[in-house]
Design an enzyme around this catalytic site. Structure first.
Site, PDB file in Angstrom:
ATOM      1  N   SER A   1       7.850  11.974  16.804  1.00 23.29           N
ATOM      2  CA  SER A   1       9.305  12.122  16.730  1.00 23.29           C
ATOM      3  C   SER A   1       9.810  13.062  17.807  1.00 23.29           C
ATOM      4  O   SER A   1       9.223  14.127  18.046  1.00 23.29           O
ATOM      5  CB  SER A   1       9.722  12.655  15.361  1.00 23.29           C
TER       6      SER A   1
ATOM      7  N   CYS B   1       0.849  -1.195   0.000  1.00 24.95           N
ATOM      8  CA  CYS B   1       0.000   0.000   0.000  1.00 24.95           C
ATOM      9  C   CYS B   1       0.879   1.237   0.000  1.00 24.95           C
ATOM     10  O   CYS B   1       1.706   1.420   0.910  1.00 24.95           O
ATOM     11  CB  CYS B   1      -0.910   0.001   1.232  1.00 24.95           C
TER      12      CYS B   1
ATOM     13  N   TYR C   1       9.768  17.164   7.231  1.00 25.30           N
ATOM     14  CA  TYR C   1       9.604  16.045   8.160  1.00 25.30           C
ATOM     15  C   TYR C   1       9.222  16.533   9.552  1.00 25.30           C
ATOM     16  O   TYR C   1       8.266  16.036  10.162  1.00 25.30           O
ATOM     17  CB  TYR C   1      10.892  15.223   8.218  1.00 25.30           C
TER      18      TYR C   1
ATOM     19  N   SER D   1      13.668   8.873  19.122  1.00 23.97           N
ATOM     20  CA  SER D   1      14.694   9.724  18.533  1.00 23.97           C
ATOM     21  C   SER D   1      15.353   8.934  17.409  1.00 23.97           C
ATOM     22  O   SER D   1      14.670   8.401  16.542  1.00 23.97           O
ATOM     23  CB  SER D   1      15.704  10.181  19.590  1.00 23.97           C
TER      24      SER D   1
END
Length: 252
Positions: A138, A58, A150, A181
């Site tokens: 993140s 996908c 990002y 991290s």
């Protein structure tokens, strides 16, 4: 903390953190559906546990493929009980060089796919009165990381996590995020080589800034996931859990 009878869908599941998530969910008894842009069948063959293990290709940047994958899950299992949004792409970008095409693809894969999968699976969770959504965020959102698209996408993931938790709390659905991290994965090693740096040097430098002085490995995240999707975490929602060895201990 048995997940017997539960069905879990994991994105970005072919290797690294996503595969560690699948490994933990399968070991705890869940049926596991692994979505990845590359065929995850070979990786799934090594999983243990009594539930089914299903792999499906996908591309999360393509809404029609997300819709087809979700429909296949619902046809086979009736509903998704645990949605783990892990897939992400991270091209190096800055303000001067980022293109709108790259920016939109990062947001599509890293953020919009989470929305589309939640829209597909939350109705079944509501009907069951139980559901778990866990997103991969993140630690970079709290660090001086210069990677525009990002980092922006992961900040949005954290906000989306809290917004969904606000909306779904009365339906028996918890929504949380795990924020790692730098993790010692094949993908990280490849990106380091492409950037002309040593993965081991980066891991050592990051580890030196942590309270726990060792590199993070995928199973660190898998163990956190195992708790968040269990009934033991039923009173925890809207949280971003930093699983980073204490790297962001001074962050807000």
């Amino acid at each position: 903390m048995s997940l017997s009878g539960k069905t879990a869908v994991v994105t970005g599941a072919g290797r690294g953190i996503g595969l560690a998530y699948c490994r933990r969910l399968a070991a705890d008894g869940a049926n596991v559906v692994a979505l990845d842009v590359n065929d995850p069948a070979e990786a799934l063959a090594a999983l243990t546990g009594p539930g089914e293990k299903v792999g499906q290709v996908c591309d999360l940047a393509r809404p029609e493929q997300i819709e087809a994958a979700a429909a296949a899950v619902l046809e086979r299992f009736g509903r998704c009980d645990i949605l783990v949004n892990n897939a992400a792409i991270f091209p190096t970008t800055d303000l001067e060089t980022v293109t709108l095409q790259v920016w939109r693809r990062v947001q599509a894969v890293n953020v919009e796919a989470m929305l589309l999968l939640a829209q597909a699976f939350v109705p079944g969770m509501k009907a069951a009165g139980w559901g778990r959504i866990v997103n991969t965020g993140s630690a970079n959102t709290l660090l001086q990381t210069r990677d525009l698209a990002y980092v922006t996408s992961k900040g949005t993931v954290h906000a989306l996590t809290r917004a969904l938790a606000n909306e779904l709390g009365e339906s028996g659905i918890t929504v949380n995020a795990i924020a790692p991290s730098v993790v010692a994965t094949e993908g990280f090693a490849g990106r380091s080589r492409a950037a002309g740096s040593s993965a081991q040097d980066v891991l050592a430098r990051v580890s030196s800034m942590q309270t726990i002085k060792r590199a993070s490995v995928p199973d660190d995240l898998g163990d956190a996931l195992g708790f968040l999707v269990s009934d033991a975490a039923g009173f925890i929602t809207g949280q971003v859990l930093h699983v980073d060895g204490g790297l962001t201990r001074t962050g807000a």
